[in-house]
Scaffold this active site. Structure first.
Site: not given
Length: 222
Positions: A149, A171
């Site tokens: 991330d 995401d």
């Protein structure tokens, strides 16, 4: 009467077929989404290093920035250490999407095609990480099934958003695609584009018009 049967069968099959353009839309969105996710992950981790190596780089000071992180769970880190389970679930979900779109013909809807194309792109991007395709010797073992991330978002003092857990493009694709599916479930039928029949006519024409055409065809055949 029997001579008209093949024509009717052909018309029915044509109206149920998935347009080739839907296949193009789905493949393009899934491919571009996955490529964008994996390319940005690789570039950001190369630039900013592994988690903890550098302070956040702010785009909007204190609100939106770039910070590398590795999520070893699912959403919000739930299910830490269950990476292989999530990988298996992702594969099953991707197969289910393909069946829904092209066997049960959900791809007749452009809205559903776009939504599921984005979701598939997100699945592929995170699945790559779940399978440890990015992991190198020397990295912490728990990262081997973790997801990279890098997007940092926070609103200071706001519950749940101080900070929001780091995320990535995959995401984002999953969330937007899921939102589109929810909208479709609340307002079914509003977003479906009419499918042309075998004569190139819109099959959502008024019932009176259809009845008139049917009577004309009956008279002509008599």
């Amino acid at each position: 009467m029997n001579s008209a049967t093949p024509e009717l069968d052909s018309s029915a099959a044509s109206s149920l077929a998935v347009p080739k353009s839907r296949v193009v839309w789905f493949v393009a969105l899934a491919t571009l989404g996955a490529v964008a996710d994996l390319a940005t992950k690789s570039a950001i981790f190369q630039w900013r290093g592994l988690p903890g190596m550098n302070d956040p780089w702010w785009i909007i000071d204190g609100v939106l920035g770039i910070e590398t992180a590795v999520n070893i769970g699912a959403v919000f880190g739930i299910g830490a250490g269950k990476g292989l389970f999530f990988a298996a679930f992702s594969i099953v979900a991707a197969i289910g999407i393909l069946v829904w779109l092209f066997v049960y013909r959900a791809a007749q809807s452009l809205w559903l095609t776009v939504a599921l194309g984005m979701i598939t792109g997100g699945i592929i991007g995170n699945l790559y990480d779940r399978l440890g395709m990015w992991w190198l010797d020397g990295y912490p073992p728990q990262w081997q099934s973790g997801v990279r991330d890098w997007i940092l978002f926070r609103i200071e003092g706001f519950p749940g958003l101080d900070p929001w857990p780091n995320f990535n493009i995959a995401d984002s694709l999953l969330v937007v695609g899921a939102g589109m599916l929810m909208y479709q479930s609340f307002f079914p039928g509003q977003l479906d584009s009419p499918q042309p029949d075998s004569n190139g006519k819109n099959d959502k024409q008024p019932a009176e018009s259809k009845n008139a055409e049917a009577k004309h065809d009956h008279v002509a055949k008599s």
